[in-house]
Each structure stands twice: as structure tokens, then as C-alpha cells.
Design an enzyme around this catalytic site. Structure first.
Site, PDB file in Angstrom:
ATOM      1  N   SER A 134       0.830  -1.196   0.000  1.00 55.18           N
ATOM      2  CA  SER A 134       0.000   0.000   0.000  1.00 55.18           C
ATOM      3  C   SER A 134       0.876   1.262   0.000  1.00 55.18           C
ATOM      4  CB  SER A 134      -0.950  -0.038   1.202  1.00 55.18           C
ATOM      5  OG  SER A 134      -1.932   0.943   1.113  1.00 55.18           O
ATOM      6  N   ASP A 231      -9.710  -4.150  -5.248  1.00 53.90           N
ATOM      7  CA  ASP A 231      -9.133  -3.287  -4.214  1.00 53.90           C
ATOM      8  C   ASP A 231     -10.122  -2.164  -3.906  1.00 53.90           C
ATOM      9  OD1 ASP A 231      -7.611  -1.343  -2.767  1.00 53.90           O
ATOM     10  OD2 ASP A 231      -5.777  -2.206  -3.584  1.00 53.90           O
ATOM     11  N   HIS A 261      -7.808  -5.187  -1.166  1.00 50.32           N
ATOM     12  CA  HIS A 261      -6.633  -4.353  -0.901  1.00 50.32           C
ATOM     13  C   HIS A 261      -5.578  -5.031  -0.031  1.00 50.32           C
ATOM     14  CE1 HIS A 261      -4.244  -0.775  -0.339  1.00 50.32           C
ATOM     15  NE2 HIS A 261      -4.339  -0.905   0.972  1.00 50.32           N
TER      16      HIS A 261
END
Length: 287
Positions: A134, A231, A261
Site C-alpha cells: 500500500s 481493491d 486491498h
């Protein structure tokens, strides 16, 4: 793009045609992991909590996501894999997160970039593979630009380059003015019911100085990007844009149709491990 995975022998994961010597963290007992957290002290800056395995190169440095810690399943899985092969590995908490010092409300992309480089410079030696999840995927890019001579390869997991800046820019003008006046942005956390991230407006202003998607990214080392097409935070097109913008040609983008995600399902983690293993083999062959 799904990757078929099945266990053939204890301690082996078969992904496609490659056997990866790795035992997943959910197969370990709690008593197997008793190492104590260590701290990197820095003059006039928050101390950084970290865990380190010593071993051969290329080493692996894991960068967590926004407000995450070094204790996620993905980080532990990568650690177990590196331990099984005898490669060095480091995971850590950004300042203001987890066991590290500092105040989260005072953190910025600039301060977290300093954290990454401090860990990189003081706790690793030789060529390193950076694995960023991320926002860690954004920070790994910034670190690779700053230390091109030692970053051997990159693995982005739902890489969030420019994410908060992009999300802020998509808000209505009135909302942006209100956030600027109040000095805070309450960003909904889709993984928590009625949950929010309280992000200082100063964080957004600082982050604007580190955007990478609107220009060529001066990175030439091997780059692997893995992103879930479901996601709920960062669109997979962000990874596509990263792949398009980097200077290097050794770039693979893997899209997983059903993944979200966090990418913490067993097949997601197996794919991450396989990708790192493949890069280790590639880099070892080049030595």
C-alpha cells in the site's frame, strides 16, 4: 489473473511450476516467534522499532502500509520465507505507528521516507529487495530513487503511489476548502464500520512534494507489482501507471481478479512469496 497453488510436500508451496521453500505463518505455533523488538535510536528523531534477521544477500526490507505495523501476516510470511532460505530480512514500524516513538498526527510522507532510509542505511548491507505494501509501495519507490546503488529490486503490493494526494484532489472544491480551514481530513476507513483516518491537512501538503505518477520515475531495477482488481482503497490502475512511468524495462504487473486491498488470502501471500523467491534467484544468477 489467478495463480494456481497447491501444497505438494510439507514446507513446499507449488506456484505454477516453481517450488517455493516456505512455511506459511498460519502453520507456525505462537511459541516459534519469541524474538524481542529492537529499537533504532536517532538524535532528535523518534526511535524506530524493528525486527531483523541476519543472513546472506540479497536481503529483503519490508515496508508496511498506511497506519499499519510490522506485525501483519504478509510481513511475517516474508520473514519466515527469508529465514527458511537464510537471507537477511528487516521489518519495522514507521514513527508514530506500532511500537515506534513519535506522534502519528505529526507524521508526513517526508518523515516516513526518512524512517525508511534510516532503517535501510543503518540496518541493511549490500543489495536489497524492497517489498512495499500500500503506502509502503509509494515509500519503496522514493527509497529506490534515493538509493539506486543498493536497491536491487522492488515488489509492490497494492502500491499506493500518490494515493492520498489523488483522493484529496478528487474531493469537491468546497470540501477541500473546509479541510484546509479546519486543518484535518476525516478519510473514511472502509475496513472499519463508522471508522475514519484523521489526516492533518499538513500531511497532504507535504505529500504533494513526493508525487511520482505525473513524471518519469528514474528506477531501472527489476520491478514487480501485484494488485487486486477488487481493491476497495487503491485502484489497480495506480500500479499500471507506475509500470508505465518507470524507466526500467524489467517490469511485471500481476492483477488478481478477486483480490482486495489487504491481499492476505493464502493464494495472495503465496504469490507474493513466489515473486520474491523468483527475484532472489534472478539476482543471485546475475552475481
Amino acid at each position: 489473473m489467478a495463480v494456481a497453488a497447491r501444497c505438494r510436500l510439507p514446507g513446499l508451496v507449488d506456484v505454477g511450476s516453481a517450488a517455493v521453500r516456505w512455511r506459511p505463518p498460519w502453520a507456525l505455533t505462537a511459541g516459534c516467534r519469541k524474538k524481542s523488538t529492537q529499537f533504532l535510536n536517532r538524535p532528535d528523531l523518534p526511535k524506530l522499532a524493528y525486527m531483523r534477521l541476519k543472513g546472506r544477500n540479497p536481503g529483503v526490507l519490508y515496508l508496511p502500509g498506511f497506519a499499519a505495523t510490522m506485525k501483519t501476516d504478509k510481513a511475517l510470511a516474508v520473514e519466515d520465507f527469508c529465514k527458511s532460505l537464510g537471507h537477511s530480512f528487516v521489518r519495522f514500524d514507521y514513527s508514530g505507528c506500532g511500537a515506534s516513538g513519535g506522534n502519528f498526527s505529526e507524521c508526513t510522507v517526508s518523515s516516513w521516507k526518512k524512517d525508511v532510509l534510516a532503517i535501510f542505511d543503518q540496518l541493511t548491507e549490500g543489495p536489497q529487495i524492497l517489498v512495499g505494501s500500500s503506502m509502503g509501495g509509494w515509500l519503496m519507490i522514493l527509497a529506490a530513487i534515493a538509493r539506486p546503488e543498493r536497491v536491487a529490486a522492488l515488489v509492490g503490493i497494492a502500491a499506493g503511489a500518490d494515493y492520498l494526494v489523488t483522493a484529496f484532489g478528487q474531493l469537491p472544491l468546497e470540501t477541500k476548502k473546509e479541510i484546509e480551514e479546519k486543518g484535518e481530513w476525516y478519510l473514511p476507513n472502509k475496513q472499519m464500520e463508522d471508522g475514519f483516518y484523521k489526516i492533518p491537512y499538513s500531511f497532504i501538503k507535504d505529500a504533494q512534494n513526493h508525487c511520482v505518477l505525473h513524471t518519469t520515475i528514474p528506477i531501472t531495477c527489476p520491478l514487480r507489482l501485484i494488485h487486486g482488481m477488487k481493491d476497495e482503497h487503491i485502484p489497480w490502475q495506480v500500479s499500471l501507471k507506475i509500470a508505465e512511468n518507470v524507466l526500467g524495462s524489467d517490469v511485471d504487473l500481476i492483477l488478481r481478479k478477486q483480490s482486495k486491498h489487504k491481499m492476505i488470502e493464502k493464494d495472495d501471500v503465496k504469490l507474493i512469496i513466489y515473486t520474491i523467491d523468483d527475484l532472489i534467484d534472478k539476482l543471485s544468477t546475475l552475481e
